[in-house]
Design a protein around this motif. Structure first.
Motif: not given
Length: 748
Positions: A461-468, A484-488, A558-572
């Motif tokens: 989430p720091d980079a802004g991606f979940i991929a599988a 993306r968490e902490k999105s600027n 230009w410029l997008v200030l989007k809400p933060q996305t939170e990630v939880s309960r990650v299980n691989a």
């Protein structure tokens, strides 16, 4: 180094008189008296005095490219370079025409600079587009670069400019229709052709076409088009504020496009076509290389800015021209500042997580890395200039790691943020060739079927991606989600919280279908532009059928200030991957998305809205079909999606589901005709009765199962056996595996 040049051309004299320059009364008087010898002597004196003034003021810069004389260019050279001895000898002999010829000859033969490529030999031969694909200005074309160059070169012989994505511009019978527009005019229209044309790529196309074909018509057309370019585009520095990103408003010449034109001219010095041209024409091009390049010294003390225009114009251009054109004294002086700003930009904009401040794959990998950083990496490698420190090296390496981890099985990266068409192997090869990145090398090998050790699940989430994925092969099942968490603030980001793209057996099924096409064609202030940037064009959830803000908020600027996305309960697990994401952008509720990626089977997505009972309008789970995907309704809440041989069975479950399938016709004609529109699946879900506490969270779940190997005649039976399964069930993988065990589960 000044020489008493007596052989001044009459053209230089009349150009100076017409420029209305002060301090040339003696020249004018001699011309009026028809005394050209005296006029030439007066001209020499004028340039001597001007040179003395330049020495007094380090800030002197010419403002109009038409004012650059042969003398100014020759004096700008570092004539102490031994390989410029023939130019120096010609000047000492007061023979300017020979000095000009010798300078052109020097660039044809020089060996002290390697450049991005070298095709100066006159023989017809193939151009190597494969070993370093990131070096070609047109590498994002969705056809091979060679095929594009051949088609575009043939079109240019007919005075038509073909862009990589297929659009054409007729330039007129006499090239009178070169696209020129002012800054104010371009606010009202799509800018693509105008800005790209200014970069001079069409000249490189003709040069490469000539290299591969030897067609004499290409040589003639190149000289004609270059001459017309000089006549049409005159860079005049109207904006002298070093903090600005513009040089000229009357022709809308951004600093970015001037920098690209400069690199195009420098590249042309490494092609055979220029040395088959009239030498005076090529000398004029070299004069413009100096004039354009010297303008970038204006930025030596500018304040830091995080966008990539700053990176290119304040850091990359000064560094690259200092290495590729060391013959000019002023360019060599830019090297130190260029290096400093390159490191400064990398440290600020690239993170330890491998991400970039712009949450856009197109502007991260496509523009900043592919078009920009690669020029620095290759130049430094060729010149053995190892100026990167530990921090910048580490961040670049992490960035290539991330590019490898999110690489999809297809030819192009999925579109997150602006712009599409970013070739996967271009960036993997770049990481391997220019930075010896191990992850890029292994993923390249895996795409060819080799076993690798790179992890298949990526949650960053720091980079802004979940991929599988279930493998790194070209026929893999794959998904990527924007988180993306902490999105600027980002000029090329979108309001795409938890938007997900899905590929089955290497083929996209659900994707950001319109992002690439719309970005190339939108006009500021129009509805399609707002749709592109807003969440309405993404595979996400619209609470009560509406986005957080209306599309109109994104139509201009230009410029997008989007809400933060939170990630939880990650299980691989060994054969499947689960995670939960959410955002609170609507302020009165939380939007939840739970995903289960199941190796060799498919994907399950469960969307819900917590505390979101505000009105009776249903929520919408939105899906955009990728190119080539068709669908059939198989049963209540069951659809079969097909793309070639790939068959994806999707079973939805939830309360009060309703399917609204349509084409976004308001995008016509922005991206073409109605036949070019892909379907949109809006799955509505809601709770109309709130009798139980557990019913306060409406949801829509979909289980997507790859049945490409499953007997077609047993699809109905399979549907019946799968009814009752729930997306989000922790045992879903085991239950589906049991159902598919006897028929159709793909072997890996």
């Amino acid at each position: 180094m000044a020489f008493p040049i007596k052989d001044r051309t009459e053209q230089e004299i009349f150009q100076l008189i017409q420029s209305d320059t002060k301090g040339i009364d003696g020249i004018k008087k001699a011309v009026l008296a028809d005394d050209m010898e005296t006029a030439k002597q007066e001209l020499f004196q004028y340039f001597q005095e001007q040179k003395n003034e330049e020495k007094k003021s380090e800030s002197f810069l010419p403002d109009d490219e038409r004012d650059v004389s042969d003398w100014m260019l020759l004096q700008a050279l570092d004539l102490d370079i031994s390989s410029l001895s023939d130019v120096r000898s010609a000047l000492q002999a007061e023979d300017v025409p020979r000095a000009k010829r010798e300078l052109v000859s020097y660039f044809r033969c020089r060996k002290n600079v390697k450049g991005f490529y070298d095709y100066r030999d006159s023989g017809i031969r193939e151009v190597d587009f494969l070993s370093q694909p990131y070096m070609w200005q047109h590498y994002n074309a969705k056809i091979s670069v060679k095929d594009y160059i051949m088609k575009a070169g043939q079109k240019l012989l007919e005075n038509t400019y073909l862009l990589p994505h297929g659009k054409e511009l007729y330039l007129g019978e006499n090239l009178e229709r070169y696209p020129v527009a002012s800054y104010e005019e371009l606010k009202k229209m799509q800018q693509g052709f105008y800005l790209i044309f200014q970069r001079g790529y069409f000249l490189e196309i003709l040069a490469l076409y000539y290299q591969m074909t030897g067609d004499a018509k290409a040589l003639a057309k190149f000289q004609e088009m270059l001459t017309q370019f000089f006549r049409t585009f005159h860079l005049i520095i109207e904006e002298k504020d070093p903090e600005s990103t513009w040089f000229q408003y009357s022709q809308n010449r951004e600093t970015l496009n001037v920098g690209w034109l400069l690199l195009t001219f420098i590249n042309l010095l490494n092609t055979s076509i220029v040395y088959a041209c009239d030498e005076n024409l090529i000398f004029e091009m070299i004069k413009r290389i100096w004039f354009l390049g010297i303008q970038f010294s204006r930025f030596e003390n500018t304040s830091f800015q995080s966008h990539n225009i700053y990176f290119f114009t304040r850091a990359i251009v000064p560094y690259v021209i200092s290495k590729l054109m060391p013959e000019f004294t002023a360019f060599k002086a830019m090297e130190k500042v260029g290096k400093k700003k390159v490191l400064e930009y990398i440290k600020f904009n690239f993170s330890e997580a491998g991400s970039y401040t712009e949450h856009s794959i197109g502007y991260w990998l496509g523009a900043t890395v592919g078009e920009m950083l690669s020029k620095v990496l290759l130049t430094a490698k060729n010149e053995q200039d190892h100026f990167f420190d530990n921090e910048s090296c580490r961040k670049i390496d992490k960035m290539f790691d991330m590019a490898a981890l999110i690489a999809p099985p297809g030819e192009y990266y999925d579109v997150i943020g602006d712009q599409g068409g970013v070739r996967v192997e271009t960036y993997l090869r770049m990481g391997m060739d220019l930075f010896d990145n191990q992850a890029c090398k292994e993923v390249l090998d895996a795409r060819e079927g080799k076993n690798i050790s790179v992890k298949r699940y990526c949650c960053n989430p720091d980079a802004g991606f979940i991929a599988a994925r279930d493998s790194y092969r070209r026929d893999a099942n794959y998904m990527i989600l924007s988180c993306r968490e902490k999105s600027n603030g980002s000029g090329h980001d979108h309001l795409d919280m938890t938007s997900i793209d899905i590929s089955i057996r290497g083929k996209q099924m659900f994707a950001e279908t319109y992002a690439g096409a719309l970005y190339k064609n939108f006009v500021l202030g129009k509805a399609p532009r707002g749709f592109l940037y807003n969440m309405t064009s993404h595979n996400c959830v619209l609470v009560h059928s509406r986005p957080i803000v209306e599309d109109s908020f994104f139509e201009a600027g230009w410029l997008v200030l989007k809400p933060q996305t939170e990630v939880s309960r990650v299980n691989a697990y060994k054969n499947h991957f689960q995670f939960h994401t959410s955002h609170t952008g609507y302020c009165f509720c939380r939007v939840n998305r739970e995903v289960q990626f199941m190796d060799n089977i498919g994907i399950a997505v469960r969307d819900s809205v917590s505390e979101g009972i505000k009105n009776d309008r249903p929520h919408v789970q939105r899906w955009f079909l990728a190119d080539g995907v068709t669908y059939k309704k198989m049963d209540d809440n069951v659809y079969l999606f097909e793309n070639g041989e790939v068959r994806l069975l999707c079973l939805w479950e939830g309360r009060n589901l309703n399917f609204h399938i349509y084409k976004p016709e308001f995008l016509v004609p922005t991206i073409g005709g109605p036949e070019e529109l892909n379907d949109v699946f809006d799955v509505e879900f809601s709770i109309r009765e709130q009798k139980k506490p557990e019913d306060r969270e409406p949801h829509a779940g979909v289980i997507m199962v790859d049945i490409s190997d499953y007997p077609a005649g047993k699809t109905e039976e399979l549907i019946q056996r799968m009814k009752g399964l729930k997306a989000g069930d922790s045992k879903l993988y085991q239950k589906i595996t049991a159902i598919l065990r006897k028929n159709g589960r793909r072997k890996v």
